[in-house]
Design a protein around this motif. Structure first.
Motif, PDB file in Angstrom:
ATOM      1  N   UNK A   1       0.849  -1.279  -0.018  1.00 33.82           N
ATOM      2  CA  UNK A   1       0.082  -0.072  -0.091  1.00 33.82           C
ATOM      3  C   UNK A   1       0.884   1.278  -0.032  1.00 33.82           C
ATOM      4  N   UNK A   2       1.868   1.199   0.724  1.00 33.66           N
ATOM      5  CA  UNK A   2       2.792   2.461   0.783  1.00 33.66           C
ATOM      6  C   UNK A   2       3.453   2.601  -0.416  1.00 33.66           C
ATOM      7  N   UNK A   3       4.126   1.394  -1.139  1.00 33.29           N
ATOM      8  CA  UNK A   3       4.714   1.610  -2.228  1.00 33.29           C
ATOM      9  C   UNK A   3       3.802   2.000  -3.265  1.00 33.29           C
ATOM     10  N   UNK A   4       2.604   1.547  -3.277  1.00 37.17           N
ATOM     11  CA  UNK A   4       1.612   2.182  -4.318  1.00 37.17           C
ATOM     12  C   UNK A   4       1.434   3.544  -4.118  1.00 37.17           C
ATOM     13  N   UNK A   5       1.124   4.141  -2.910  1.00 38.31           N
ATOM     14  CA  UNK A   5       0.956   5.527  -2.906  1.00 38.31           C
ATOM     15  C   UNK A   5       2.361   6.370  -3.330  1.00 38.31           C
ATOM     16  N   UNK A   6       3.441   5.848  -3.054  1.00 35.20           N
ATOM     17  CA  UNK A   6       4.720   6.481  -3.206  1.00 35.20           C
ATOM     18  C   UNK A   6       4.653   6.569  -4.921  1.00 35.20           C
ATOM     19  N   UNK A   7       4.035   5.583  -5.526  1.00 35.61           N
ATOM     20  CA  UNK A   7       4.057   5.583  -7.045  1.00 35.61           C
ATOM     21  C   UNK A   7       3.669   6.897  -7.540  1.00 35.61           C
ATOM     22  N   UNK A   8       2.192   7.038  -6.988  1.00 36.98           N
ATOM     23  CA  UNK A   8       1.542   8.385  -7.342  1.00 36.98           C
ATOM     24  C   UNK A   8       2.281   9.601  -6.852  1.00 36.98           C
ATOM     25  N   UNK A   9       2.864   9.610  -5.854  1.00 39.67           N
ATOM     26  CA  UNK A   9       3.738  10.707  -5.549  1.00 39.67           C
ATOM     27  C   UNK A   9       5.081  10.864  -6.452  1.00 39.67           C
ATOM     28  N   UNK A  10       5.404   9.833  -6.821  1.00 39.93           N
ATOM     29  CA  UNK A  10       6.596   9.838  -7.972  1.00 39.93           C
ATOM     30  C   UNK A  10       5.951  10.283  -9.332  1.00 39.93           C
TER      31      UNK A  10
ATOM     32  N   UNK B   1       3.645  12.323  -9.681  1.00 41.72           N
ATOM     33  CA  UNK B   1       3.633  13.639  -9.589  1.00 41.72           C
ATOM     34  C   UNK B   1       4.779  14.699  -9.522  1.00 41.72           C
ATOM     35  N   UNK B   2       5.764  13.976  -9.488  1.00 39.83           N
ATOM     36  CA  UNK B   2       7.074  14.653  -9.371  1.00 39.83           C
ATOM     37  C   UNK B   2       7.368  14.978  -7.810  1.00 39.83           C
ATOM     38  N   UNK B   3       6.616  14.531  -6.970  1.00 39.10           N
ATOM     39  CA  UNK B   3       6.908  14.823  -5.462  1.00 39.10           C
ATOM     40  C   UNK B   3       7.922  13.674  -4.811  1.00 39.10           C
ATOM     41  N   UNK B   4       9.062  13.916  -5.267  1.00 33.44           N
ATOM     42  CA  UNK B   4      10.198  12.964  -4.786  1.00 33.44           C
ATOM     43  C   UNK B   4      10.224  12.573  -3.510  1.00 33.44           C
ATOM     44  N   UNK B   5      10.335  13.850  -2.665  1.00 40.87           N
ATOM     45  CA  UNK B   5      10.436  13.880  -1.000  1.00 40.87           C
ATOM     46  C   UNK B   5       9.363  12.721  -0.557  1.00 40.87           C
ATOM     47  N   UNK B   6       8.090  13.226  -0.811  1.00 35.88           N
ATOM     48  CA  UNK B   6       7.053  12.119  -0.402  1.00 35.88           C
ATOM     49  C   UNK B   6       7.118  11.000  -0.847  1.00 35.88           C
TER      50      UNK B   6
ATOM     51  N   UNK C   1      12.798   3.698  -3.913  1.00 37.37           N
ATOM     52  CA  UNK C   1      13.457   4.513  -3.169  1.00 37.37           C
ATOM     53  C   UNK C   1      14.769   4.934  -3.779  1.00 37.37           C
ATOM     54  N   UNK C   2      15.405   3.994  -4.619  1.00 35.19           N
ATOM     55  CA  UNK C   2      16.669   4.426  -5.066  1.00 35.19           C
ATOM     56  C   UNK C   2      16.308   5.388  -6.350  1.00 35.19           C
ATOM     57  N   UNK C   3      15.331   5.170  -7.000  1.00 35.54           N
ATOM     58  CA  UNK C   3      14.825   6.080  -8.117  1.00 35.54           C
ATOM     59  C   UNK C   3      14.546   7.640  -7.342  1.00 35.54           C
ATOM     60  N   UNK C   4      13.972   7.793  -6.271  1.00 32.97           N
ATOM     61  CA  UNK C   4      13.614   8.876  -5.832  1.00 32.97           C
ATOM     62  C   UNK C   4      14.506   9.585  -5.099  1.00 32.97           C
TER      63      UNK C   4
END
Length: 276
Positions: free
Chosen positions: A233-242, A244-249, A271-274
């Motif tokens: 779930x957290x990784x999927x949420x991160x995918x949306x942030x990524x 959108x260009x919000x690398x920190x979130x 995490x390596x990408x962001x």
């Protein structure tokens, strides 16, 4: 509900990073499956109570069946197998006992024994939806998508109320880029198990593949609210942030996923990408 064929290819995947994440949907969750075997909980107290029942009625097959399910929920697979073996020896005509033992065999990596037990359960009761759903998962994880789809279709034709049938059929559609059909099945799984995160994660990935970031983000956030301890779930949420260009979130959410599961490859790669 009409049967739909599985198309080939991955048309409709809008984001390359979706591919490894969608692949992680292919796993199955032992705790979720075991909970469908029996309502017995895997606590030491409950196992003790069931053991007392067996002491009083040592020839009652259902008592072994229930304790086997409790052992299974506790991850005590060898003890679960012994109880299901005993239940079957006392009542070799019980499709439930064979399906329960099949599930434990699958979690232990004994796929051929699991398949044999599911086949036996179906031969004893051709209308046993649980056995079709379990056998379909063996087929799906082995890449036998057509066989898996046929078994899931059969379970659904039997009017199953088991959300796994729709969730796993949704995964099959998702894997071939048939996201509208996948979304429909994930929605049905959610309606049958609204307190479980898995349907939301599946539907969110298909929304994201169609470019619907808002609905995807909503589903992933709902999955997190339902269970904060699921790395996917957290990784999927991160995918949306990524996206959108919000690398920190994105990095923060990927980090949380790795805290929960240090071996979760999509989170490690994300995490390596962001952080690059």
């Amino acid at each position: 509900m009409r049967s739909r064929p599985l198309s080939h290819g991955l048309a409709g995947l809008a984001l390359a990073a979706l591919l490894p994440l969608a692949a992680c949907q292919s796993g199955s969750n032992p705790a979720t499956d075991i909970s469908r075997v029996d309502t017995a909980q895997g606590s030491a107290q409950n196992i003790g109570s069931l053991s007392s029942v067996i002491d009083r009625t040592p020839n009652e097959p259902e008592a072994y069946n229930m304790r086997g399910a409790a052992y299974g929920r506790a991850g005590r697979y060898q003890e679960a197998l012994k109880d299901f073996d005993k239940a079957i020896s006392l009542n070799p005509r019980s499709p439930n006992a064979y399906a329960n033992r099949a599930l434990i065999h699958r979690y232990m990596g004994n796929d051929q024994q699991a398949l044999a037990d599911y086949n036996q359960a179906i031969s004893l009761d051709p209308n046993y939806d649980t056995a079709y759903i379990g056998r379909a998962e063996i087929y799906r994880l082995a890449g036998r998508s057509t066989d898996a789809l046929a078994d899931l279709e059969r379970a659904i034709q039997l009017d199953t109320t088991d959300p796994r049938a729709y969730y796993r059929r949704g995964l099959l559609y998702q894997a071939t880029g048939q996201h509208p059909f996948a979304i429909e099945d994930f929605a049905k799984a959610i309606s049958l198990a609204p307190d479980q995160p898995y349907g939301y994660n599946g539907r969110g990935l298909s929304y994201l593949a169609q470019g619907d970031d808002e609905n995807a983000f909503s589903d992933f956030n709902t999955a997190i609210r339902l269970d904060k301890d699921v790395a996917e779930s957290w990784a999927n949420q991160a995918l949306v942030y990524e996206k959108r260009g919000d690398r920190a979130k994105a990095a923060k959410s990927y980090s949380r996923a790795l805290q929960l599961d240090p071996d979760y490859i999509p989170a490690r790669d994300g995490l390596a990408r962001t952080r690059a």
